[in-house]
Design a protein around this motif. Structure first.
Motif, short mmCIF file in Angstrom:
data_model
loop_
_atom_site.label_atom_id
_atom_site.label_comp_id
_atom_site.label_asym_id
_atom_site.label_seq_id
_atom_site.Cartn_x
_atom_site.Cartn_y
_atom_site.Cartn_z
N ALA A 79 0.82 -1.22 0.00
CA ALA A 79 0.00 0.00 0.00
C ALA A 79 0.85 1.27 0.00
CB ALA A 79 -0.97 -0.01 1.19
N MET A 80 1.86 1.31 -0.87
CA MET A 80 2.74 2.48 -0.93
C MET A 80 2.02 3.66 -1.56
SD MET A 80 6.48 2.96 -2.67
CE MET A 80 7.32 1.91 -1.52
N ASN A 81 2.21 4.82 -0.95
CA ASN A 81 1.65 6.07 -1.43
C ASN A 81 2.79 7.08 -1.46
OD1 ASN A 81 0.39 8.68 -1.41
ND2 ASN A 81 -1.51 7.66 -0.83
N VAL A 82 3.01 7.73 -2.60
CA VAL A 82 4.12 8.68 -2.75
C VAL A 82 3.56 10.04 -3.13
CG1 VAL A 82 6.26 9.20 -4.00
CG2 VAL A 82 5.64 6.81 -3.54
N ARG A 83 4.05 11.07 -2.44
CA ARG A 83 3.69 12.45 -2.75
C ARG A 83 4.97 13.24 -2.97
NH1 ARG A 83 -0.68 10.60 -3.58
NH2 ARG A 83 -2.56 10.95 -2.39
N HIS A 84 4.98 14.05 -4.03
CA HIS A 84 6.16 14.85 -4.37
C HIS A 84 5.86 16.33 -4.12
CE1 HIS A 84 7.97 11.37 -6.33
NE2 HIS A 84 6.80 11.15 -6.89
N PHE A 85 6.82 17.02 -3.48
CA PHE A 85 6.72 18.44 -3.19
C PHE A 85 8.08 19.07 -3.47
CE2 PHE A 85 4.09 16.06 -0.23
CZ PHE A 85 2.84 16.62 -0.42
N ALA A 86 8.23 19.74 -4.58
CA ALA A 86 9.50 20.40 -4.95
C ALA A 86 10.67 19.43 -4.76
CB ALA A 86 9.69 21.69 -4.17
N ASN A 87 11.55 19.67 -3.80
CA ASN A 87 12.72 18.82 -3.58
C ASN A 87 12.51 17.78 -2.49
OD1 ASN A 87 14.32 20.01 -5.56
ND2 ASN A 87 14.90 21.67 -4.19
N THR A 88 11.26 17.52 -2.15
CA THR A 88 10.92 16.59 -1.08
C THR A 88 9.90 15.58 -1.59
OG1 THR A 88 11.27 18.33 0.56
CG2 THR A 88 10.00 16.42 1.27
N SER A 89 10.08 14.33 -1.19
CA SER A 89 9.09 13.29 -1.48
C SER A 89 8.74 12.60 -0.18
CB SER A 89 9.63 12.28 -2.48
OG SER A 89 9.82 12.88 -3.74
N VAL A 90 7.46 12.31 0.01
CA VAL A 90 6.99 11.63 1.20
C VAL A 90 6.40 10.30 0.77
CG1 VAL A 90 5.41 11.72 3.17
CG2 VAL A 90 6.51 13.83 2.33
N VAL A 91 6.90 9.23 1.40
CA VAL A 91 6.43 7.88 1.12
C VAL A 91 5.74 7.34 2.36
CG1 VAL A 91 7.13 5.52 0.54
CG2 VAL A 91 8.33 7.47 -0.49
N SER A 92 4.51 6.88 2.21
CA SER A 92 3.78 6.23 3.29
C SER A 92 3.46 4.82 2.83
CB SER A 92 2.49 6.97 3.61
OG SER A 92 2.78 8.29 4.01
N CYS A 93 3.62 3.86 3.73
CA CYS A 93 3.37 2.46 3.35
C CYS A 93 3.19 1.61 4.59
CB CYS A 93 4.54 1.92 2.52
SG CYS A 93 6.11 1.87 3.41
N LEU A 94 2.77 0.39 4.35
CA LEU A 94 2.80 -0.64 5.38
C LEU A 94 4.05 -1.47 5.09
CD1 LEU A 94 -0.93 -1.72 5.39
CD2 LEU A 94 0.24 -0.15 6.96
N ALA A 113 3.32 0.79 10.16
CA ALA A 113 2.94 1.85 9.23
C ALA A 113 4.14 2.79 9.22
CB ALA A 113 1.69 2.56 9.72
N VAL A 114 4.65 3.08 8.03
CA VAL A 114 5.91 3.82 7.91
C VAL A 114 5.72 5.04 7.02
CG1 VAL A 114 8.31 3.67 7.14
CG2 VAL A 114 7.21 1.66 8.13
N THR A 115 6.34 6.13 7.42
CA THR A 115 6.44 7.33 6.59
C THR A 115 7.90 7.69 6.48
OG1 THR A 115 4.28 8.12 7.31
CG2 THR A 115 5.76 9.75 6.33
N ARG A 116 8.39 7.83 5.25
CA ARG A 116 9.76 8.26 5.00
C ARG A 116 9.73 9.55 4.19
NH1 ARG A 116 10.82 2.56 5.24
NH2 ARG A 116 9.93 2.14 3.22
N MET A 117 10.52 10.52 4.60
CA MET A 117 10.62 11.77 3.88
C MET A 117 12.02 11.87 3.27
SD MET A 117 9.96 15.69 5.10
CE MET A 117 11.43 15.84 6.06
N TRP A 118 12.05 11.96 1.95
CA TRP A 118 13.30 12.06 1.20
C TRP A 118 13.47 13.48 0.70
CZ3 TRP A 118 16.40 7.82 1.04
CH2 TRP A 118 15.81 6.59 1.35
N VAL A 119 14.68 14.05 0.86
CA VAL A 119 14.97 15.39 0.36
C VAL A 119 16.16 15.32 -0.59
CG1 VAL A 119 14.01 16.59 2.36
CG2 VAL A 119 16.42 15.95 2.35
N LYS A 120 16.13 16.16 -1.62
CA LYS A 120 17.25 16.21 -2.56
C LYS A 120 18.34 17.11 -2.03
CE LYS A 120 15.14 14.89 -6.85
NZ LYS A 120 14.98 15.13 -8.26
#
Length: 140
Positions: A79-94, A113-120
């Protein structure tokens, strides 16, 4: 002794897409000695919030904690869900991890339940800046 984070360049196969970053993160967890690889994927100021009691760790403390858990045999994501915001991406999943706390026994399954925030970074490489894990009860 801890080592300083090593700056990777895109030429060194550092992740430049969220899909690459997620795949690298999940694969690194199953290495026999994942610390160096995980550290390279993490932003130096990364914060990890996890466990049933809400530990809040920086990079060094998280890697030390993860190193004490035991070998992770497998990690599955659903159930991965990815949202992109400029230089940041947020991934939510089980996420489901099979961890061998005792090497001779069958791995223990941990679901979260996991949320990871990736930044460039300045080179366009994605680094894990924040991760939050909320354990959940196994199905059944």
């Amino acid at each position: 002794m801890t080592t300083a984070p090593r700056a990777a360049s895109p030429a060194e196969h550092a992740p430049t897409t969220v899909e690459e970053a997620e795949a690298a993160w999940l694969a690194a967890q199953t290495l026999s000695d994942p610390e160096r690889t995980l550290r390279e994927l993490m932003h130096p100021d990364c914060v990890v919030v996890h466990a049933a009691v809400g530990h809040i760790h920086g990079v060094d403390d998280f890697l030390a904690y993860a190193g004490r858990l035991g070998r992770t045999d497998r990690v599955d994501v659903h159930a991965m869900n990815v949202r992109h915001f400029a230089n940041t991406s947020v991934v939510s999943c089980l996420q489901e991890m099979r961890i061998a706390f005792v090497p001779e026994l069958t791995p223990f399954v941990i679901q979260a339940a996991v949320t990871r925030m990736w930044v460039k970074d300045q080179e366009g490489v994605l680094r894990l800046a924040h991760m939050q894990l909320a354990r959940r009860l196994p199905p059944g």
